[in-house]
Design a protein around this motif. Structure first.
Motif, PDB file in Angstrom:
ATOM      1  N   LYS A 107       0.833  -1.209   0.000  1.00  9.11           N
ATOM      2  CA  LYS A 107       0.000   0.000   0.000  1.00  9.11           C
ATOM      3  C   LYS A 107       0.864   1.254   0.000  1.00  9.11           C
ATOM      4  CE  LYS A 107      -4.151  -1.869   2.144  1.00  9.11           C
ATOM      5  NZ  LYS A 107      -5.026  -1.891   3.312  1.00  9.11           N
ATOM      6  N   LYS A 108       1.921   1.255   0.793  1.00  9.69           N
ATOM      7  CA  LYS A 108       2.826   2.409   0.850  1.00  9.69           C
ATOM      8  C   LYS A 108       3.499   2.649  -0.493  1.00  9.69           C
ATOM      9  CE  LYS A 108       3.874   2.087   5.790  1.00  9.69           C
ATOM     10  NZ  LYS A 108       3.366   3.381   6.237  1.00  9.69           N
ATOM     11  N   LEU A 109       3.713   1.572  -1.247  1.00  8.53           N
ATOM     12  CA  LEU A 109       4.387   1.665  -2.546  1.00  8.53           C
ATOM     13  C   LEU A 109       3.392   1.733  -3.711  1.00  8.53           C
ATOM     14  CD1 LEU A 109       7.228  -0.956  -1.912  1.00  8.53           C
ATOM     15  CD2 LEU A 109       7.417   1.548  -1.856  1.00  8.53           C
ATOM     16  N   SER A 110       2.106   1.819  -3.388  1.00  7.22           N
ATOM     17  CA  SER A 110       1.039   1.915  -4.398  1.00  7.22           C
ATOM     18  C   SER A 110       1.046   0.745  -5.371  1.00  7.22           C
ATOM     19  CB  SER A 110       1.144   3.240  -5.165  1.00  7.22           C
ATOM     20  OG  SER A 110       1.047   4.326  -4.292  1.00  7.22           O
ATOM     21  N   MET A 111       1.095  -0.447  -4.809  1.00  6.65           N
ATOM     22  CA  MET A 111       1.009  -1.656  -5.627  1.00  6.65           C
ATOM     23  C   MET A 111       0.203  -2.693  -4.857  1.00  6.65           C
ATOM     24  SD  MET A 111       4.870  -3.299  -5.195  1.00  6.65           S
ATOM     25  CE  MET A 111       5.709  -1.846  -5.748  1.00  6.65           C
ATOM     26  N   THR A 112      -0.146  -3.775  -5.520  1.00  5.92           N
ATOM     27  CA  THR A 112      -0.898  -4.823  -4.835  1.00  5.92           C
ATOM     28  C   THR A 112       0.042  -5.686  -4.002  1.00  5.92           C
ATOM     29  OG1 THR A 112      -0.684  -6.459  -6.602  1.00  5.92           O
ATOM     30  CG2 THR A 112      -2.555  -4.916  -6.756  1.00  5.92           C
ATOM     31  N   GLN A 113      -0.537  -6.347  -3.025  1.00  7.26           N
ATOM     32  CA  GLN A 113       0.247  -7.260  -2.191  1.00  7.26           C
ATOM     33  C   GLN A 113       0.810  -8.386  -3.040  1.00  7.26           C
ATOM     34  OE1 GLN A 113      -0.797 -10.653  -1.198  1.00  7.26           O
ATOM     35  NE2 GLN A 113       1.149 -10.912  -0.145  1.00  7.26           N
ATOM     36  N   LYS A 114       0.033  -8.849  -4.018  1.00  5.17           N
ATOM     37  CA  LYS A 114       0.475  -9.931  -4.902  1.00  5.17           C
ATOM     38  C   LYS A 114       1.702  -9.506  -5.713  1.00  5.17           C
ATOM     39  CE  LYS A 114      -0.125 -13.811  -7.293  1.00  5.17           C
ATOM     40  NZ  LYS A 114       0.354 -15.058  -6.781  1.00  5.17           N
ATOM     41  N   THR A 115       1.680  -8.296  -6.234  1.00  7.98           N
ATOM     42  CA  THR A 115       2.828  -7.792  -6.996  1.00  7.98           C
ATOM     43  C   THR A 115       4.059  -7.743  -6.110  1.00  7.98           C
ATOM     44  OG1 THR A 115       1.440  -6.494  -8.481  1.00  7.98           O
ATOM     45  CG2 THR A 115       3.738  -5.798  -8.268  1.00  7.98           C
ATOM     46  N   TYR A 116       3.894  -7.171  -4.905  1.00  6.09           N
ATOM     47  CA  TYR A 116       5.038  -7.084  -3.999  1.00  6.09           C
ATOM     48  C   TYR A 116       5.531  -8.474  -3.608  1.00  6.09           C
ATOM     49  CZ  TYR A 116       8.269  -6.087  -0.397  1.00  6.09           C
ATOM     50  OH  TYR A 116       9.434  -6.060   0.324  1.00  6.09           O
ATOM     51  N   SER A 117       4.613  -9.373  -3.324  1.00  7.24           N
ATOM     52  CA  SER A 117       4.979 -10.739  -2.956  1.00  7.24           C
ATOM     53  C   SER A 117       5.798 -11.399  -4.062  1.00  7.24           C
ATOM     54  CB  SER A 117       3.725 -11.562  -2.671  1.00  7.24           C
ATOM     55  OG  SER A 117       4.068 -12.905  -2.406  1.00  7.24           O
ATOM     56  N   ASN A 118       5.389 -11.172  -5.303  1.00 10.08           N
ATOM     57  CA  ASN A 118       6.138 -11.741  -6.429  1.00 10.08           C
ATOM     58  C   ASN A 118       7.559 -11.186  -6.487  1.00 10.08           C
ATOM     59  OD1 ASN A 118       4.115 -13.440  -7.310  1.00 10.08           O
ATOM     60  ND2 ASN A 118       3.296 -11.966  -8.774  1.00 10.08           N
TER      61      ASN A 118
END
Length: 99
Positions: A19-30
């Motif tokens: 959220k802080k990076l303005s992306m989805t959790q799935k994207t960050y997890s990947n």
């Protein structure tokens, strides 16, 4: 990459950080699980968020630039909180002013 290590050092969940990076959790997890690689702009955004260099974020050995003590100090410095960094810099300034 040091994504998980840095995220944990800030006591953030993947969802909070995403959220802080303005992306989805799935994207960050990947990214964190190295299933996909962030583009250069995203890498810069993440490095800026953590206040680290791209070399540090990408776990690139910069020992050719720094001696082993400098590299160790930088590695430790990047693991402490912002307040601890401020105190550390103050301590070092105090040591330097005694010379």
């Amino acid at each position: 990459m040091k994504l998980k290590e840095l995220r944990i050092s800030k006591n953030l969940t993947q969802e909070e950080l995403a959220k802080k990076l303005s992306m989805t959790q799935k994207t960050y997890s990947n990214y964190e699980n190295e299933k996909t690689e962030p583009n250069i702009n995203t890498l810069i955004q993440i490095a800026d968020f953590y206040n680290v260099t791209l070399d540090y974020l990408l776990d690139r050995n910069i020992s050719g630039i720094l001696n082993s003590q400098e590299y160790e100090l930088l590695s430790m410095f990047n693991k402490i909180s912002d307040n601890e960094k401020y105190l550390t810099i103050g301590f070092i300034n105090g040591l330097l002013s005694k010379k």
